[in-house]
Design an enzyme around this catalytic site. Structure first.
Site, PDB file in Angstrom:
ATOM      1  N   GLY A  73       0.799  -1.220   0.000  1.00  0.00           N
ATOM      2  CA  GLY A  73       0.000   0.000   0.000  1.00  0.00           C
ATOM      3  C   GLY A  73       0.830   1.267   0.000  1.00  0.00           C
ATOM      4  NE  ARG A 110       6.062   2.949  13.778  1.00  0.00           N
ATOM      5  CZ  ARG A 110       5.592   3.932  13.021  1.00  0.00           C
ATOM      6  NH1 ARG A 110       6.428   4.887  12.620  1.00  0.00           N
ATOM      7  NH2 ARG A 110       4.334   3.997  12.655  1.00  0.00           N
ATOM      8  CB  CYS A 111       7.225   7.516  19.612  1.00  0.00           C
ATOM      9  SG  CYS A 111       8.479   7.104  20.845  1.00  0.00           S
ATOM     10  CG  ASP A 133      -3.840  -2.562   5.291  1.00  0.00           C
ATOM     11  OD1 ASP A 133      -3.974  -3.477   4.472  1.00  0.00           O
ATOM     12  OD2 ASP A 133      -3.154  -1.540   5.076  1.00  0.00           O
ATOM     13  CG  HIS A 160      10.225  -4.476   9.015  1.00  0.00           C
ATOM     14  ND1 HIS A 160       9.306  -5.396   8.554  1.00  0.00           N
ATOM     15  CD2 HIS A 160       9.520  -3.548   9.704  1.00  0.00           C
ATOM     16  CE1 HIS A 160       8.105  -5.036   8.964  1.00  0.00           C
ATOM     17  NE2 HIS A 160       8.199  -3.938   9.646  1.00  0.00           N
ATOM     18  CB  CYS A 181       4.976  -4.843   5.639  1.00  0.00           C
ATOM     19  SG  CYS A 181       3.859  -3.953   6.737  1.00  0.00           S
TER      20      CYS A 181
END
Length: 620
Positions: A293, A376-377, A460, A556, A588
């Site tokens: 996507g 990551r936040c 999703d 990733h 992903c």
């Protein structure tokens, strides 16, 4: 040394082992608990060093105690903490959270003499009070009563919490109850004082980490007979305001959810029939290629969104910039010869935040960041009221993207379960009720996308498994309403409209039958990053009749897999899946990658798909 007495926190030995994974070379019969004797001396050494440094208390986090444990697990726990009993001068707290403790576990942990205090979650542990009243609480231990919710951002009902604490003190003895949060405050935003633009009424209903500390102190003082009457009165007014507010309660939404009852919302036609009708319209090759996507989120793209949000650029300039990016992404995919395209999602900041900003009943913070994973936040939405969709959210961009190509263009949506599980959710009604409200909002978007000519719509649900309760007895109920919520979003569309879903970030093998019950036409699912464990369920005989795209490479990592590596992965998939249902796609979305990584990786992916098509044709 600054003179502040602190409590060091260490993951407990039981949880450490239960969350560990054996190396690939280890036999499947290997029992993790067999390592307990090896790790206990190391723990004892650490305790000794902490004691020497001046620690009086040490907290062991043992969240695994709320799981369905076997007898040998409880025996290992008893052995471990009895082993620690020989260390003088240090007191041990064992902290649990996120659910009730099973009664047999409760009986075991309360008997261990070396434990000086037990921390229990009284927010999600709804049966814990009953355990204490029925089976008692040891007089040689303190109870760290987790009465302030550490996993959500709602203000505590101080009057109700104070009443529970007084009942506990009556049951186990004066001075034995320590007021605490239900778990670590890492799951909440830091300080409500940083939110200067949040609506005042909604703000009065909230408590971030800093405010929860104040609540803990106020409740502790009230238990000692020193109630801050003004603070408690203001809290009571906020609790009442939230219950009665019109912005929380939307009668039309509530009636719509009520009308859902009595139907399971399956699509009228079986998936194999739908796939045939869709193929006649889409005319896709065998092993069709697509992506998750999103495409890379460049610095320039983030600048445009940021300046538009802060009103530094006009709407027309923003639209033109986003359309230019979409045009670039569509042409790139056509040049790569990908079969089913995406628009790249350049208008979106986060897959949940983007939708939350456009739904009623949801609000956002400016500085309410919480840790997601690693560094990551994210800023989770706050679902404060009944949820509805005032207007279309994605149709404009999807329709524009489809106008650029004759190939199918996927409409991209985030599903109701993921929006729910990645938000701060209202705690005044069942989560299932909120999920159904979100599902109805997404259903309207699906219908509008279909009406706009979008033939493939992806909804999703990467967080489906994330919401799975820890206790097995509660899992079936969750999966039933979560899967039902997904089906609501697309149950009334045409057979020829193809519904995709995407899942990642989890091991889905143990819920594969619930995934089948989602009744999506195609699922793309993480596979490469998890060492192709997904394929094992098909080796074990699970029959999957819908389209499926196990990821052929890990997005990733910046590493670019070559064509033969991807082709080999596809061959492994074809060993357990029929060619007519198999899709070829990355694990992903691609927004975390650079174009210099994305283009060659997708080039190799398409080449691998074409290679396998030739092999299949030659075999036939």
């Amino acid at each position: 040394m600054i003179g502040i007495e602190t409590v060091p926190v260490i993951i407990g030995p039981l949880t450490y082992l239960l969350l560990s994974k054996p190396a690939k070379s280890v036999p499947k019969t290997f029992e993790l608990m067999s390592l307990i004797d090896a790790i206990l001396p190391v723990y004892k050494e650490v305790l000794g060093e902490l004691n020497a440094a001046g620690a009086m208390w040490v907290q062991f986090d043992e969240p695994s105690l709320v799981m369905d444990l076997e007898v040998h697990h409880l025996e290992a726990f008893h052995k471990a903490y009895s082993f620690f009993g020989g260390l003088n001068g240090i007191k041990l707290i064992v902290e649990t959270y996120f659910a009730d403790i099973p009664i047999e576990t409760y009986k075991t942990i309360t008997k261990v003499k070396a434990i000086s205090a037990l921390g229990l979650d009284l927010v999600r542990g709804t049966k814990t009070l009953s355990h204490i009243k029925t089976h008692g609480f040891p007089s040689d231990k303190y109870l760290f009563a987790g009465i302030v919710d550490g996993r959500n951002i709602w203000a505590t009902d101080l009057a109700a919490a104070s009443s529970i604490l007084k009942d506990l003190e009556t049951a186990i003895g004066k001075g034995k109850v320590v007021v605490s949060t239900s778990c670590s405050l890492i799951h909440t935003a830091v300080d409500l004082a940083n939110e200067t633009t949040l609506d005042d009424e909604i703000k009065s209903w909230l408590a971030f980490a800093a405010q929860k500390v104040v609540e803990v102190v106020a409740l502790a003082r009230a238990l000692e007979g020193r109630t801050d009457q003004a603070y408690f009165a203001a809290n009571a007014a906020a609790i009442s305001s939230r219950k009665m507010s019109e912005r929380v309660n939307n009668e039309a939404v509530q009636k719509s959810v009520e009308a859902l009852k009595g139907s399971d919302h399956w699509r009228a036609t079986p998936v194999v029939v739908r796939l045939d009708e869709q193929q006649k319209k889409l005319n896709l090759p065998v092993l069709p290629t697509t992506t998750g996507g999103s495409f890379p989120q460049t610095v320039e793209l983030r600048r445009v969104r940021r300046e538009y949000k802060s009103k530094k650029i006009e709407e027309l300039e923003y639209i033109q910039s986003i359309q230019q990016e979409i045009t670039k992404v569509v042409k790139m995919q056509e040049d790569l010869d990908i079969d089913v395209l995406v628009h790249g999602e350049p208008e979106r900041n986060d897959m949940v935040e983007y939708f939350g900003e456009q739904l009623q009943g949801i609000t956002f913070t400016v500085n309410g960041w919480v840790q997601s994973y690693g560094s990551r936040c994210v800023k989770p939405p706050i679902i404060y009221g009944d949820v509805s969709r005032p207007k279309p959210m994605t149709v404009f961009w999807s329709k524009y993207a489809q106008s650029l190509t004759a190939r199918p263009m996927k409409g991209m949506l985030t599903g109701p379960v993921t929006i729910l599980n990645w938000s701060f959710v209202r705690d005044d009604q069942p989560r299932s009720e909120t999920c159904m409200q979100i599902a109805l909002a997404i259903k309207k978007e699906v219908k509008d996308l279909e009406a706009a000519g979008i033939q493939v719509i992806q909804i999703d649900e990467p967080a489906l498994r994330e919401g799975l309760p820890l206790r097995k007895a509660e899992q079936a109920h969750y999966l039933e309403w979560a899967v039902h919520g997904f089906r609501i979003t697309n149950s009334s569309i045409k057979n020829t409209t193809q519904i995709h879903t995407h899942m990642c970030y989890s091991n889905f093998n143990d819920i594969i039958h619930s995934i089948i019950d989602m009744d999506a036409d195609v699922i793309t699912i993480e596979n490469s990053r998890s060492d192709e464990k997904l394929l094992s369920v098909f080796h074990e005989g699970v029959k999957y009749r819908a389209g499926i795209g196990p990821g052929v490479y890990d997005i990733h990592s910046p590493r670019i897999p070559d064509t033969e590596e991807i082709a080999d992965r596809i061959r492994k998939m074809l060993a357990v899946l029929e060619a007519n249902i198999l899709w070829v796609n990355p694990d992903c979305g691609l927004k975390t990658r650079k174009y210099s990584e994305v283009v060659p990786a997708l080039t190799n992916m398409v080449a691998a798909a074409k290679l396998l098509r030739s092999e299949l044709a030659n075999t036939k």
